[in-house]
Write a protein that holds these residues in place. Structure first.
Motif, mmCIF file in Angstrom:
data_model
loop_
_atom_site.group_PDB
_atom_site.id
_atom_site.type_symbol
_atom_site.label_atom_id
_atom_site.label_comp_id
_atom_site.label_asym_id
_atom_site.label_seq_id
_atom_site.Cartn_x
_atom_site.Cartn_y
_atom_site.Cartn_z
ATOM 1 N N ARG A 81 7.918 -18.327 -8.361
ATOM 2 C CA ARG A 81 6.833 -17.402 -8.693
ATOM 3 C C ARG A 81 5.476 -18.007 -8.319
ATOM 4 N NH1 ARG A 81 7.245 -15.080 -14.534
ATOM 5 N NH2 ARG A 81 9.051 -14.113 -13.597
ATOM 6 N N ILE A 82 5.334 -19.301 -8.569
ATOM 7 C CA ILE A 82 4.085 -19.979 -8.216
ATOM 8 C C ILE A 82 3.910 -20.015 -6.708
ATOM 9 C CG2 ILE A 82 2.901 -22.213 -8.254
ATOM 10 C CD1 ILE A 82 4.105 -22.618 -11.033
ATOM 11 N N LEU A 83 4.981 -20.306 -5.984
ATOM 12 C CA LEU A 83 4.886 -20.364 -4.522
ATOM 13 C C LEU A 83 4.544 -19.005 -3.917
ATOM 14 C CD1 LEU A 83 7.832 -22.787 -3.714
ATOM 15 C CD2 LEU A 83 5.376 -23.281 -3.685
ATOM 16 N N VAL A 84 5.122 -17.946 -4.466
ATOM 17 C CA VAL A 84 4.836 -16.601 -3.970
ATOM 18 C C VAL A 84 3.386 -16.218 -4.259
ATOM 19 C CG1 VAL A 84 5.369 -14.152 -4.327
ATOM 20 C CG2 VAL A 84 7.224 -15.798 -4.079
ATOM 21 N N ALA A 85 2.902 -16.610 -5.421
ATOM 22 C CA ALA A 85 1.554 -16.215 -5.841
ATOM 23 C C ALA A 85 0.534 -17.331 -5.672
ATOM 24 C CB ALA A 85 1.598 -15.775 -7.300
ATOM 25 N N LYS A 86 0.843 -18.337 -4.866
ATOM 26 C CA LYS A 86 -0.041 -19.507 -4.810
ATOM 27 C C LYS A 86 -1.467 -19.167 -4.390
ATOM 28 C CE LYS A 86 1.672 -20.857 -0.314
ATOM 29 N NZ LYS A 86 2.674 -21.643 0.332
ATOM 30 N N ARG A 87 -1.619 -18.247 -3.466
ATOM 31 C CA ARG A 87 -2.971 -17.890 -3.027
ATOM 32 C C ARG A 87 -3.741 -17.174 -4.138
ATOM 33 N NH1 ARG A 87 -5.135 -14.012 1.561
ATOM 34 N NH2 ARG A 87 -7.075 -15.079 1.939
ATOM 35 N N ARG A 88 -3.085 -16.190 -4.773
ATOM 36 C CA ARG A 88 -3.720 -15.483 -5.885
ATOM 37 C C ARG A 88 -4.035 -16.437 -7.025
ATOM 38 N NH1 ARG A 88 0.556 -11.709 -4.970
ATOM 39 N NH2 ARG A 88 1.616 -12.677 -6.704
ATOM 40 N N LEU A 89 -3.088 -17.329 -7.348
ATOM 41 C CA LEU A 89 -3.302 -18.282 -8.430
ATOM 42 C C LEU A 89 -4.431 -19.253 -8.109
ATOM 43 C CD1 LEU A 89 0.358 -19.098 -9.447
ATOM 44 C CD2 LEU A 89 -1.382 -18.015 -10.866
ATOM 45 N N PHE A 90 -4.487 -19.699 -6.862
ATOM 46 C CA PHE A 90 -5.543 -20.624 -6.458
ATOM 47 C C PHE A 90 -6.917 -20.003 -6.679
ATOM 48 C CE2 PHE A 90 -8.569 -21.989 -3.195
ATOM 49 C CZ PHE A 90 -8.699 -23.340 -3.545
ATOM 50 N N PHE A 91 -7.101 -18.783 -6.181
ATOM 51 C CA PHE A 91 -8.412 -18.142 -6.322
ATOM 52 C C PHE A 91 -8.703 -17.777 -7.780
ATOM 53 C CE2 PHE A 91 -7.930 -17.367 -1.715
ATOM 54 C CZ PHE A 91 -9.092 -18.003 -1.312
ATOM 55 N N LEU A 92 -7.701 -17.332 -8.496
ATOM 56 C CA LEU A 92 -7.887 -16.997 -9.911
ATOM 57 C C LEU A 92 -8.319 -18.234 -10.703
ATOM 58 C CD1 LEU A 92 -7.554 -14.892 -12.214
ATOM 59 C CD2 LEU A 92 -5.227 -15.706 -12.451
ATOM 60 N N LEU A 93 -7.606 -19.331 -10.548
ATOM 61 C CA LEU A 93 -7.943 -20.548 -11.279
ATOM 62 C C LEU A 93 -9.265 -21.151 -10.802
ATOM 63 C CD1 LEU A 93 -4.396 -22.135 -11.585
ATOM 64 C CD2 LEU A 93 -5.706 -20.955 -13.355
ATOM 65 N N LEU A 94 -9.542 -21.039 -9.502
ATOM 66 C CA LEU A 94 -10.810 -21.537 -8.972
ATOM 67 C C LEU A 94 -11.993 -20.780 -9.574
ATOM 68 C CD1 LEU A 94 -12.354 -23.352 -6.897
ATOM 69 C CD2 LEU A 94 -12.178 -21.412 -5.331
ATOM 70 N N PHE A 95 -11.912 -19.450 -9.554
ATOM 71 C CA PHE A 95 -13.012 -18.652 -10.104
ATOM 72 C C PHE A 95 -13.100 -18.793 -11.620
ATOM 73 C CE2 PHE A 95 -12.668 -16.271 -6.046
ATOM 74 C CZ PHE A 95 -13.967 -16.502 -5.621
ATOM 75 N N GLU A 96 -11.949 -18.896 -12.278
ATOM 76 C CA GLU A 96 -11.957 -19.057 -13.731
ATOM 77 C C GLU A 96 -12.621 -20.382 -14.125
ATOM 78 O OE1 GLU A 96 -8.860 -18.823 -17.446
ATOM 79 O OE2 GLU A 96 -8.123 -19.570 -15.536
ATOM 80 N N PHE A 147 0.611 -8.197 -11.217
ATOM 81 C CA PHE A 147 -0.524 -8.699 -11.983
ATOM 82 C C PHE A 147 -0.056 -9.486 -13.198
ATOM 83 C CE2 PHE A 147 -3.559 -8.235 -15.479
ATOM 84 C CZ PHE A 147 -4.645 -8.891 -14.930
ATOM 85 N N VAL A 148 0.917 -8.970 -13.924
ATOM 86 C CA VAL A 148 1.405 -9.631 -15.139
ATOM 87 C C VAL A 148 2.090 -10.944 -14.783
ATOM 88 C CG1 VAL A 148 3.002 -9.448 -17.089
ATOM 89 C CG2 VAL A 148 1.587 -7.504 -16.450
ATOM 90 N N ARG A 149 2.891 -10.950 -13.725
ATOM 91 C CA ARG A 149 3.542 -12.197 -13.308
ATOM 92 C C ARG A 149 2.502 -13.250 -12.907
ATOM 93 N NH1 ARG A 149 6.997 -8.483 -10.912
ATOM 94 N NH2 ARG A 149 6.136 -8.863 -8.837
ATOM 95 N N THR A 150 1.472 -12.827 -12.178
ATOM 96 C CA THR A 150 0.416 -13.750 -11.786
ATOM 97 C C THR A 150 -0.352 -14.229 -13.017
ATOM 98 O OG1 THR A 150 0.199 -12.602 -9.669
ATOM 99 C CG2 THR A 150 -1.610 -14.047 -10.307
ATOM 100 N N LEU A 151 -0.651 -13.326 -13.938
ATOM 101 C CA LEU A 151 -1.369 -13.683 -15.157
ATOM 102 C C LEU A 151 -0.578 -14.690 -15.983
ATOM 103 C CD1 LEU A 151 -3.694 -13.200 -17.195
ATOM 104 C CD2 LEU A 151 -2.325 -11.326 -18.111
#
Length: 159
Positions: A81-96, A147-151
């Protein structure tokens, strides 16, 4: 409230939480919102029904609950799940971790004239994601999807 019995204290807290959740649902809000407001209302900040010694007696139950939350959040942390969403997670955590504290600090320090120390502490706290609240909202809404999986992955990584 001068009760030495931790189970009685826990029972009162649970009754207040359930009642607060039901009131919030009647207003179309998530139940967890009412539970949080009930906790603020009965806590030392507003009505002061419970004080430190009474709440200290609940510490073993608090540790158990936090352990359950950690296991539940951790169960959502799958490598695929992390590998699939790595780009979304990177930007989400970066902005957060950058935008959120900058906005909070700037708002408090420059707009509300709060001291820089208090603004900095509150800016640092603003980054924190409350896993119990997120879990409760996702479960109550039976939310699913990308969205929920990424969250959930972001909450697990954050905590």
């Amino acid at each position: 409230m001068a009760s030495e019995d931790p189970l009685f204290t826990l029972a009162l807290i649970l009754v207040a939480g359930v009642a607060g959740g039901q009131v919030a649902k009647r207003f179309g809000l998530p139940g967890v919102t009412g539970q949080i407001l009930a906790g603020i209302l009965i806590g030392p900040a507003v009505l002061g029904l419970f004080h430190h010694p009474e709440l200290q007696s609940l510490q073993p139950m608090t540790h158990f609950a936090l352990g359950l939350i950690a296991v539940t959040v951790g169960s959502h942390l799958h490598l695929t799940r992390i590998l699939v969403a790595k780009r979304r997670l990177f930007f989400l955590l970066l902005f957060e971790s950058t935008v959120t504290p900058i906005v909070v600090f700037t708002s408090l320090y420059y707009l509300l004239d709060v001291s820089w120390v208090v603004a900095a502490v509150l800016a640092a706290l603003a980054v924190e994601t409350a896993p119990a609240t997120i879990l409760a909202l996702v479960r109550e809404a039976r939310a699913k999807g990308v969205f929920v999986r990424t969250l959930m992955a972001a909450v697990a990584l954050n905590n």
